[in-house]
Motif scaffolding. Structure first.
Motif, PDB file in Angstrom:
ATOM      1  N   VAL A 189     -11.309 -25.835  18.588  1.00  0.00           N
ATOM      2  CA  VAL A 189     -12.692 -25.939  18.103  1.00  0.00           C
ATOM      3  C   VAL A 189     -13.142 -24.615  17.512  1.00  0.00           C
ATOM      4  CG1 VAL A 189     -15.088 -26.292  18.811  1.00  0.00           C
ATOM      5  CG2 VAL A 189     -13.293 -27.787  19.719  1.00  0.00           C
ATOM      6  N   ALA A 190     -12.704 -23.508  18.111  1.00  0.00           N
ATOM      7  CA  ALA A 190     -13.119 -22.185  17.648  1.00  0.00           C
ATOM      8  C   ALA A 190     -12.699 -21.918  16.208  1.00  0.00           C
ATOM      9  CB  ALA A 190     -12.536 -21.109  18.557  1.00  0.00           C
ATOM     10  N   MET A 191     -11.629 -22.570  15.742  1.00  0.00           N
ATOM     11  CA  MET A 191     -11.165 -22.359  14.373  1.00  0.00           C
ATOM     12  C   MET A 191     -12.116 -22.973  13.349  1.00  0.00           C
ATOM     13  SD  MET A 191      -8.465 -20.542  14.732  1.00  0.00           S
ATOM     14  CE  MET A 191      -9.421 -19.814  16.062  1.00  0.00           C
ATOM     15  N   LEU A 192     -12.792 -24.049  13.737  1.00  0.00           N
ATOM     16  CA  LEU A 192     -13.788 -24.716  12.904  1.00  0.00           C
ATOM     17  C   LEU A 192     -13.240 -25.065  11.509  1.00  0.00           C
ATOM     18  CD1 LEU A 192     -16.670 -25.628  13.597  1.00  0.00           C
ATOM     19  CD2 LEU A 192     -17.524 -23.712  12.264  1.00  0.00           C
TER      20      LEU A 192
ATOM     21  N   MET B  66     -10.331 -27.940   9.360  1.00  0.00           N
ATOM     22  CA  MET B  66      -9.908 -29.331   9.446  1.00  0.00           C
ATOM     23  C   MET B  66      -8.744 -29.504  10.420  1.00  0.00           C
ATOM     24  SD  MET B  66     -10.866 -32.203   8.327  1.00  0.00           S
ATOM     25  CE  MET B  66     -10.329 -33.904   8.226  1.00  0.00           C
ATOM     26  N   ASP B  67      -7.741 -28.621  10.333  1.00  0.00           N
ATOM     27  CA  ASP B  67      -6.593 -28.731  11.229  1.00  0.00           C
ATOM     28  C   ASP B  67      -6.999 -28.526  12.689  1.00  0.00           C
ATOM     29  OD1 ASP B  67      -4.561 -29.289   9.328  1.00  0.00           O
ATOM     30  OD2 ASP B  67      -4.533 -27.180   8.731  1.00  0.00           O
ATOM     31  N   GLY B  68      -7.854 -27.521  12.924  1.00  0.00           N
ATOM     32  CA  GLY B  68      -8.290 -27.266  14.286  1.00  0.00           C
ATOM     33  C   GLY B  68      -9.059 -28.424  14.876  1.00  0.00           C
ATOM     34  N   MET B  69      -9.974 -28.989  14.107  1.00  0.00           N
ATOM     35  CA  MET B  69     -10.761 -30.113  14.609  1.00  0.00           C
ATOM     36  C   MET B  69      -9.901 -31.366  14.797  1.00  0.00           C
ATOM     37  SD  MET B  69     -13.676 -29.150  15.397  1.00  0.00           S
ATOM     38  CE  MET B  69     -14.952 -27.927  15.113  1.00  0.00           C
ATOM     39  N   LEU B  70      -8.960 -31.592  13.875  1.00  0.00           N
ATOM     40  CA  LEU B  70      -8.033 -32.716  14.057  1.00  0.00           C
ATOM     41  C   LEU B  70      -7.255 -32.552  15.357  1.00  0.00           C
ATOM     42  CD1 LEU B  70      -6.438 -33.499  10.560  1.00  0.00           C
ATOM     43  CD2 LEU B  70      -7.446 -35.166  12.121  1.00  0.00           C
ATOM     44  N   GLY B  71      -6.723 -31.354  15.570  1.00  0.00           N
ATOM     45  CA  GLY B  71      -5.956 -31.106  16.784  1.00  0.00           C
ATOM     46  C   GLY B  71      -6.786 -31.255  18.038  1.00  0.00           C
ATOM     47  N   SER B  72      -8.022 -30.736  18.009  1.00  0.00           N
ATOM     48  CA  SER B  72      -8.874 -30.811  19.196  1.00  0.00           C
ATOM     49  C   SER B  72      -9.227 -32.258  19.532  1.00  0.00           C
ATOM     50  CB  SER B  72     -10.147 -29.988  18.995  1.00  0.00           C
ATOM     51  OG  SER B  72     -10.961 -30.534  17.980  1.00  0.00           O
ATOM     52  N   ILE B  73      -9.479 -33.081  18.514  1.00  0.00           N
ATOM     53  CA  ILE B  73      -9.859 -34.478  18.774  1.00  0.00           C
ATOM     54  C   ILE B  73      -8.656 -35.287  19.243  1.00  0.00           C
ATOM     55  CG2 ILE B  73     -10.792 -36.578  17.739  1.00  0.00           C
ATOM     56  CD1 ILE B  73     -12.334 -34.716  15.787  1.00  0.00           C
ATOM     57  N   TYR B  74      -7.513 -35.111  18.576  1.00  0.00           N
ATOM     58  CA  TYR B  74      -6.291 -35.776  19.044  1.00  0.00           C
ATOM     59  C   TYR B  74      -6.030 -35.429  20.509  1.00  0.00           C
ATOM     60  CZ  TYR B  74      -3.883 -38.030  15.058  1.00  0.00           C
ATOM     61  OH  TYR B  74      -3.505 -38.882  14.056  1.00  0.00           O
TER      62      TYR B  74
ATOM     63  N   LYS C   2      -1.151 -30.841  19.434  1.00  0.00           N
ATOM     64  CA  LYS C   2      -0.676 -29.460  19.483  1.00  0.00           C
ATOM     65  C   LYS C   2      -0.165 -28.987  18.127  1.00  0.00           C
ATOM     66  CE  LYS C   2       0.377 -29.395  24.388  1.00  0.00           C
ATOM     67  NZ  LYS C   2       1.409 -29.317  25.435  1.00  0.00           N
ATOM     68  N   VAL C   3       0.439 -29.875  17.355  1.00  0.00           N
ATOM     69  CA  VAL C   3       0.907 -29.496  16.020  1.00  0.00           C
ATOM     70  C   VAL C   3      -0.262 -28.988  15.178  1.00  0.00           C
ATOM     71  CG1 VAL C   3       1.748 -30.410  13.821  1.00  0.00           C
ATOM     72  CG2 VAL C   3       2.969 -30.937  15.925  1.00  0.00           C
ATOM     73  N   TYR C   4      -1.356 -29.743  15.174  1.00  0.00           N
ATOM     74  CA  TYR C   4      -2.518 -29.335  14.379  1.00  0.00           C
ATOM     75  C   TYR C   4      -3.184 -28.086  14.948  1.00  0.00           C
ATOM     76  CZ  TYR C   4      -2.330 -33.611  11.605  1.00  0.00           C
ATOM     77  OH  TYR C   4      -1.930 -34.611  10.750  1.00  0.00           O
ATOM     78  N   ILE C   5      -3.215 -27.973  16.278  1.00  0.00           N
ATOM     79  CA  ILE C   5      -3.825 -26.786  16.890  1.00  0.00           C
ATOM     80  C   ILE C   5      -3.039 -25.529  16.525  1.00  0.00           C
ATOM     81  CG2 ILE C   5      -4.320 -25.640  19.081  1.00  0.00           C
ATOM     82  CD1 ILE C   5      -4.878 -28.429  20.267  1.00  0.00           C
TER      83      ILE C   5
ATOM     84  N   ALA D 148       0.082 -43.093  15.887  1.00  0.00           N
ATOM     85  CA  ALA D 148      -0.638 -41.908  15.406  1.00  0.00           C
ATOM     86  C   ALA D 148      -0.877 -41.948  13.904  1.00  0.00           C
ATOM     87  CB  ALA D 148       0.135 -40.649  15.791  1.00  0.00           C
ATOM     88  N   ASP D 149       0.129 -42.369  13.138  1.00  0.00           N
ATOM     89  CA  ASP D 149      -0.055 -42.442  11.676  1.00  0.00           C
ATOM     90  C   ASP D 149      -1.106 -43.478  11.305  1.00  0.00           C
ATOM     91  OD1 ASP D 149       1.752 -40.468  11.177  1.00  0.00           O
ATOM     92  OD2 ASP D 149       3.430 -41.805  10.791  1.00  0.00           O
ATOM     93  N   LEU D 150      -1.073 -44.619  11.989  1.00  0.00           N
ATOM     94  CA  LEU D 150      -2.031 -45.678  11.711  1.00  0.00           C
ATOM     95  C   LEU D 150      -3.451 -45.237  12.049  1.00  0.00           C
ATOM     96  CD1 LEU D 150      -2.439 -48.709  10.933  1.00  0.00           C
ATOM     97  CD2 LEU D 150      -2.157 -49.242  13.376  1.00  0.00           C
ATOM     98  N   LEU D 151      -3.592 -44.456  13.107  1.00  0.00           N
ATOM     99  CA  LEU D 151      -4.912 -44.019  13.559  1.00  0.00           C
ATOM    100  C   LEU D 151      -5.398 -42.757  12.857  1.00  0.00           C
ATOM    101  CD1 LEU D 151      -4.433 -44.543  17.417  1.00  0.00           C
ATOM    102  CD2 LEU D 151      -5.730 -45.996  15.851  1.00  0.00           C
ATOM    103  N   TYR D 152      -4.529 -42.122  12.081  1.00  0.00           N
ATOM    104  CA  TYR D 152      -4.903 -40.857  11.444  1.00  0.00           C
ATOM    105  C   TYR D 152      -6.208 -40.935  10.644  1.00  0.00           C
ATOM    106  CZ  TYR D 152      -4.833 -36.749   8.462  1.00  0.00           C
ATOM    107  OH  TYR D 152      -5.191 -35.596   7.800  1.00  0.00           O
ATOM    108  N   PRO D 153      -6.449 -41.983   9.848  1.00  0.00           N
ATOM    109  CA  PRO D 153      -7.719 -42.023   9.095  1.00  0.00           C
ATOM    110  C   PRO D 153      -8.957 -41.958   9.988  1.00  0.00           C
ATOM    111  CG  PRO D 153      -6.192 -43.660   8.237  1.00  0.00           C
ATOM    112  CD  PRO D 153      -5.592 -43.131   9.502  1.00  0.00           C
ATOM    113  N   TYR D 154      -8.858 -42.539  11.194  1.00  0.00           N
ATOM    114  CA  TYR D 154      -9.986 -42.503  12.118  1.00  0.00           C
ATOM    115  C   TYR D 154     -10.216 -41.067  12.602  1.00  0.00           C
ATOM    116  CZ  TYR D 154      -9.616 -47.602  12.327  1.00  0.00           C
ATOM    117  OH  TYR D 154      -9.585 -48.941  12.004  1.00  0.00           O
ATOM    118  N   PHE D 155      -9.135 -40.378  12.955  1.00  0.00           N
ATOM    119  CA  PHE D 155      -9.261 -38.998  13.436  1.00  0.00           C
ATOM    120  C   PHE D 155      -9.681 -38.059  12.313  1.00  0.00           C
ATOM    121  CE2 PHE D 155      -6.877 -40.925  16.821  1.00  0.00           C
ATOM    122  CZ  PHE D 155      -7.295 -40.241  17.945  1.00  0.00           C
ATOM    123  N   GLU D 156      -9.198 -38.306  11.129  1.00  0.00           N
ATOM    124  CA  GLU D 156      -9.614 -37.503   9.984  1.00  0.00           C
ATOM    125  C   GLU D 156     -11.110 -37.658   9.741  1.00  0.00           C
ATOM    126  OE1 GLU D 156      -7.986 -36.700   5.494  1.00  0.00           O
ATOM    127  OE2 GLU D 156      -8.257 -38.788   6.117  1.00  0.00           O
TER     128      GLU D 156
END
Length: 497
Positions: free
Chosen positions: A318-321, A323-331, A395-398, A469-477
C-alpha cells in the motif's frame, strides 16, 4: 434518488438475523439455522453486487434519500464489494465449523448473534462512504468482538479481553479526535468530498500531515503493525478456534482496509515521507512476525504470528501507492483472509482431536487422517505463496512494485520471509502428521465431519482462487484503479453543492 436496498442488504441481513435470534432467546438449533441461512444469503447478495460493480462501476446509495455529502452514503467500489463477498464466505464456513466446536453453552449465550453483529459492523466499515460512520461501524464490530473474546469467561479470556478492550478504547478515542480535526479543516466527513476538497487544498500541508498521522496511528494499531502489534498474539490466542479464525481473518484486515482507503484518498499529499515511514514499519513487522513464527511450536501461535507477517506484506505494498503495489496488496489481502481462516480451522481440528496445542506432543496423524494432512500441506503452500496458489500472485506484484520503486532490500526481505513462512508451516506439518503412527485410543472421540467440511472447503476455495487468477484479474485491476486514481471513487460527489 431512492435508496438502493440491494446495497445495504449486507448490513440488514446480519443485523436483522441477530436481532431475531436475541428475541428467540437460548435456542441453539434455531440460532444455527438462522446464521447459516443469513450467511448464505449474504454470499448470494455479495456475488450479485460484485457483478453489478464490474458492469456499472462504483455504486452509491444515500440512506434516507439525503444527498451526499450531507447524508449517509453507502459506497461500493470493487475493493469493497470483494471484501464483503470474502467476509460472507468466511462467515458461512466458520458458522458450520462452530456447530461441532464452539459448545452449546456459548451458543445459548448468544455466540451466533454476536458473530452476526460483528459481521454487520465489518461490512459497514468496508462500505461506508464517510469516515465518521467508519468509526461508528468500528465500534459496532468491536463491541461484538469484546463479547466474543470473553464469552465462556475463562481466566485467560477475561485477562486478554481486558487488554484488547483498553487498546481499542484508547485508539477509538484518538480516532474521534483525528476525525474532528479533519472536519475542522475541510468541513466534511464524506470521504469522497474530503478527497475533492483536499485535492484543491492550498492551506498548510503540515496540518493535513499531522491529522493523517493521528488517523493512521489508529488504523495501524488496529492492523497490528510494529510496534503496535503487542496486543494481538495473546488476545487472539485466548478465545475458541471459531472466534480466533474469524478474528484472524477479519479484524486486522478492517484496519488495513481503512488505511488503504484513507491513505489513497486523502493522506498521500506528502507521499515520500509517509511511504518511507510505512515501509520501515512494515519491514520491522515482517521481521517480528517471522521471529515469532520460528520461535513457537504452539499450533495457534505459529499461525497468529503469520497474521503479523501478512500485515507487513500488505501495508508495504500500500505504501508504494502504484498500480502494481495496490494489485499485490489486494490479491494478498483476499488470499490471506481465506487461507488464514482455513489454517486456523485445520489447526483447531488437530487440537480438538488430540487435546494438545504443542506440535512437539503430536505425531503420526497422517495414519489416521491422510486427507486432512495433505490439505494442511496444500494450505501451507498457499500461505507461503507457492504457485499456482493466490499468495504467489500477490507477492509477485508486491516485489515488482518494491523493485520498481528502488526498495530493493525490502523486496529481498519479502522473498526471504516467504521461505520463513513455508518453513514454519511445513515444520508443523512434518511434526504433526509424520513420525510414529498415532494411537487411535489417544485421540478424542469427537464428531468432526463439519470441522473438516469447513476447513477443507476453504482450502478448496483458495485453490480455485489461485487457478482462476487470470480470470479474476480484471476484477482486481478494477479494485486497484480505484485506489490509485481516487477520482474514480469520488466521482459521485462531483457537482454537489
Amino acid at each position: 434518488m431512492v435508496t438502493n436496498v440491494l446495497l445495504i442488504l449486507p448490513l440488514i441481513i446480519p443485523g436483522l438475523a441477530a436481532v431475531i435470534m436475541l428475541f428467540a432467546n437460548k435456542r441453539p438449533v434455531f440460532h444455527r439455522v438462522t446464521t447459516t441461512i443469513a450467511s448464505l444469503m449474504m454470499v448470494i447478495v455479495s456475488i450479485f453486487i460484485v457483478r453489478r460493480v464490474y458492469n456499472n462501476g462504483v455504486l452509491v446509495t444515500n440512506i434516507g434519500d439525503w444527498p451526499a455529502p450531507f447524508g449517509i452514503s453507502v459506497v461500493y467500489d470493487m475493493l469493497s464489494a470483494m471484501l464483503v463477498l470474502t467476509t460472507s464466505i468466511i462467515l458461512f464456513f466458520v458458522t458450520i465449523y462452530s456447530f461441532q466446536s464452539i459448545g452449546v453453552e456459548r451458543e445459548r449465550y448468544f455466540y451466533h448473534p454476536m458473530m452476526l453483529f460483528m459481521i454487520m459492523g465489518i461490512n459497514g466499515a468496508f462500505t461506508t462512504g464517510d469516515i465518521f460512520n467508519m468509526f461508528v461501524f468500528f465500534e459496532v464490530f468491536l463491541i461484538a468482538s469484546y463479547v466474543l473474546l470473553t464469552i465462556g469467561s475463562s481466566r485467560i479470556q477475561l485477562r486478554e479481553g481486558f487488554k484488547y478492550l483498553i487498546v481499542n478504547v484508547i485508539s477509538s478515542n484518538i480516532l474521534v479526535l483525528g476525525i474532528g480535526y479533519l472536519y475542522s479543516v475541510v468541513g466534511s466527513v464524506n470521504m469522497a468530498d474530503i478527497q475533492v476538497k483536499l485535492s484543491n487544498y492550498d492551506g498548510n500541508l503540515s496540518v493535513i500531515t499531522l491529522i493523517g498521522a493521528v488517523i493512521m496511528f489508529v488504523f495501524l494499531t488496529k492492523a497490528a503493525i510494529f510496534p503496535l502489534y503487542f496486543w494481538l498474539p495473546d488476545s487472539y490466542n485466548a478465545p475458541p478456534i471459531p472466534i480466533l479464525a474469524a478474528f484472524g481473518a477479519l479484524l486486522t484486515k478492517v484496519g488495513v482496509y481503512a488505511l488503504m482507503r484513507t491513505y489513497s484518498l486523502f493522506f498521500s499529499l506528502d507521499f515520500n515521507y509517509i511511504s518511507t515511514f510505512l515501509v520501515v514499519l512494515s519491514i520491522l513487522t515482517i521481521i517480528i512476525g517471522s521471529i515469532g513464527a520460528l520461535a513457537s511450536y504452539d499450533l495457534k501461535m505459529v499461525v497468529i504470528y503469520n497474521i503479523i507477517i501478512a500485515i507487513g506484506f500488505i501495508v508495504i505494498a500500500v505504501a508504494m501507492l502504484d498500480m502494481d503495489g495496490m494489485l499485490g496488496s489486494i490479491y494478498y489481502l483476499i488470499h490471506d483472509m481465506i487461507i488464514k481462516t482455513a489454517l486456523f480451522l485445520l489447526v483447531g481440528f488437530i487440537i480438538y482431536r488430540t487435546g494438545k496445542v504443542n506440535a512437539k506432543e503430536i505425531h503420526g496423524l497422517m495414519s489416521v487422517h491422510p486427507v486432512t494432512g495433505w490439505f494442511f500441506f496444500l494450505a501451507g503452500l498457499s500461505l507461503a505463496g507457492v504457485p499456482p496458489f493466490p499468495g504467489f500472485f500477490g507477492k509477485v506484484y508486491i516485489v515488482k512494485s518494491l523493485f520498481l520503486n528502488e526498495y530493493y532490500i525490502s523486496g529481498i526481505v519479502i522473498l526471504f520471509s516467504s521461505l520463513v513462512i513455508l518453513y514454519s508451516i511445513m515444520r508443523l506439518f512434518i511434526q504433526v502428521f509424520f513420525g510414529a503412527p498415532a494411537n487411535l485410543e489417544d485421540l478424542k472421540p469427537i464428531k468432526y465431519d463439519k470441522l473438516l467440511f469447513s476447513a477443507i472447503g476453504l482450502v478448496v476455495v483458495s485453490i480455485i482462487f489461485g487457478l482462476s487468477a487470470d480470470l479474476l484479474y480484471p476484477y482486481f485491476e478494477m479494485a486497484a484503479q480505484t485506489l490509485t486514481d481516487p477520482s474514480i471513487y469520488s466521482e459521485y460527489i462531483m457537482g454537489v453543492e
